[in-house]
Design an enzyme around this catalytic site. Sequence first.
Site, PDB file in Angstrom:
ATOM      1  N   LYS A  24       1.158  -0.949   0.236  1.00  0.00           N
ATOM      2  CA  LYS A  24       0.094  -0.272   0.172  1.00  0.00           C
ATOM      3  C   LYS A  24       0.816   1.238  -0.182  1.00  0.00           C
ATOM      4  CE  LYS A  24      -2.581   2.517   3.561  1.00  0.00           C
ATOM      5  NZ  LYS A  24      -0.986   3.791   4.264  1.00  0.00           N
ATOM      6  N   ASN A  25       1.754   1.543   1.103  1.00  0.00           N
ATOM      7  CA  ASN A  25       2.279   2.513   1.474  1.00  0.00           C
ATOM      8  C   ASN A  25       3.579   3.136  -0.469  1.00  0.00           C
ATOM      9  OD1 ASN A  25       0.496   3.414   3.270  1.00  0.00           O
ATOM     10  ND2 ASN A  25       2.593   2.702   5.091  1.00  0.00           N
ATOM     11  N   CYS A 120      -5.205   8.607   8.817  1.00  0.00           N
ATOM     12  CA  CYS A 120      -4.925   7.947  10.038  1.00  0.00           C
ATOM     13  C   CYS A 120      -5.137   9.150  11.002  1.00  0.00           C
ATOM     14  CB  CYS A 120      -4.904   6.705  10.888  1.00  0.00           C
ATOM     15  SG  CYS A 120      -5.328   5.623   9.627  1.00  0.00           S
ATOM     16  N   ARG A 125      -0.115  14.525  12.961  1.00  0.00           N
ATOM     17  CA  ARG A 125       0.900  14.725  12.043  1.00  0.00           C
ATOM     18  C   ARG A 125       1.257  15.623  10.758  1.00  0.00           C
ATOM     19  NH1 ARG A 125      -1.619   9.794   9.461  1.00  0.00           N
ATOM     20  NH2 ARG A 125      -0.454   8.308   9.194  1.00  0.00           N
ATOM     21  N   ASP A 307       3.430   0.507  12.282  1.00  0.00           N
ATOM     22  CA  ASP A 307       2.045  -0.319  12.064  1.00  0.00           C
ATOM     23  C   ASP A 307       1.728  -1.589  12.608  1.00  0.00           C
ATOM     24  OD1 ASP A 307       2.610   1.535   8.492  1.00  0.00           O
ATOM     25  OD2 ASP A 307       2.075   2.055  10.793  1.00  0.00           O
ATOM     26  N   ILE A 329       6.752   6.252  17.998  1.00  0.00           N
ATOM     27  CA  ILE A 329       6.292   7.081  16.810  1.00  0.00           C
ATOM     28  C   ILE A 329       5.043   7.975  16.213  1.00  0.00           C
ATOM     29  CG2 ILE A 329       6.724   7.195  13.981  1.00  0.00           C
ATOM     30  CD1 ILE A 329       9.206   5.758  15.243  1.00  0.00           C
ATOM     31  N   ARG A 399      -9.273   0.856   3.261  1.00  0.00           N
ATOM     32  CA  ARG A 399      -8.318   1.629   2.839  1.00  0.00           C
ATOM     33  C   ARG A 399      -6.542   1.203   2.631  1.00  0.00           C
ATOM     34  NH1 ARG A 399      -7.270   6.109   6.234  1.00  0.00           N
ATOM     35  NH2 ARG A 399      -5.149   6.687   4.621  1.00  0.00           N
TER      36      ARG A 399
END
Length: 421
Positions: A24-25, A120, A125, A307, A329, A399
């Site tokens: 995904k990323n 998210c 962020r 994650d 993080i 997602r």
Amino acid sequence: METYRISIKGENSLHGETYVSGGKNTSLAVIPAVILCDEPCTIENLPDIEDIHVLYRILCHLGAKVDYNLEKKRMVIDPSTVNSVTVPYSFSQQMRASYYLMGALFGRFGHAEVGYPGGCAIGSRPIDQHIKGFTILGAEFSEGNGMLCLKGERNGNAVNFDMATVGGTINVMLAACRAKGNTILFNAAREPHVVDVANFLNSMGAKIRGAGTDTIRIKGVNRLHGTSYSVIPDQIETGTLMIAAAATRGDVLIRGCIPTHMEALTAKLLEMGVYVNSVDDCIRVRLNKGHRAIRISTQEYPGFPTDLQQPMSALLTRANGNSEVTENIFDNRFKHLDEMRRMGAKVTISGRVAYIEGVPELRGAPVNACDLRGGAALVIAGLMAKGITQVYNPDFIHRGYERIEDKLRSLGADIRLEACD
Ligand code: EPZ
């Protein structure tokens, strides 16, 4: 509009084989990166997830010609017809990775107007490091009406990130590819998908060295050519499936992954007493008895990935003893634990540390997904729990996980997506 929930009848152990979808990323960075060149590019192995669909709509909005074949997991993008540098907030707020349009549009045209990113809700962020990098390369930055604007020259320079930001590293790398002269990124992120994006850019003729280390060197070029590229498998989906196999005391073979990307998770699962064995592009995970409590502290790659902190916390709710999870993080990535308490999990939170006391069993309950990986954690808890668990707001999960219900059902889970009554 019809709303849905994921319904799970727990206590089925997962057995058999499954596969990992494309990352995904990495895909969310590679697709915008195509804008940097002016010839058609073919991107393969794309996961069929909502964030990719949003990017498809953004590229079409910008004027690119895009042939998106969902079945073949392939996008053929012709960026030569891009005729706009503006990404409205209505698009950008749908996901975090819309910020990559800033680096791509600024890198190609010296101008970008992109709405604030979404993503998210796992803490504040900011994207100050992205802006810092763009301005060091010569951009004039301004903001107003929810839009972030970059305009100006792109000249190579040295950028020293305050923290190893994944998004910031990739975004500034995108812009630097088309800058005049050389750029060096210090304190760069080292995640596998940073390397994948650099490999993609180099396949278009960029000159990037050092991706995967904390110092990336980029020699700007004045044009990039078309290419064909297949993105790497998803590291976080791989880890989520590994954790689900252990959490249900099953025996699962995960195909099409990259075991070396999974070292930090594998080490922790072995520490718990889980059997993990990797051969070529496969990982086998098996657990047929209890598992030990452990301590986890999230770090940038190659440390334990933030994650996977949330999915792992589901496994820890039933460990023998007390576990500790420190989230270094993001500053608000424990919301899923409130939902797990309703399933009988014993959790206390103090600042960045969650203390999880192992319990003999979880009980099914209706729970709310609040973000992507927290939603995945609730699905895993539902697979473990006695009785029925209903996970609301499954869109968060869709997602980032391609057909997750189908994959788990193929492994023996009693799980389905159903309309809410
Ligand atoms: C990317 O987010 C991923 N998202 C996240 O995955 C992942 O959790 C994160 O990297 C860390 O691995 C995408 O790739 C789309 P960061 P990103 O910049 O780029 C702070 C998922 O579940 N920071 O590495 O936002 C930031 O607040 C998602 O797939 C600044 O302060 O992560 C955070 O505390 C969730 N200023 C830390 O750095 C900045 O300019 C790491 O953020 C940038 C970041």
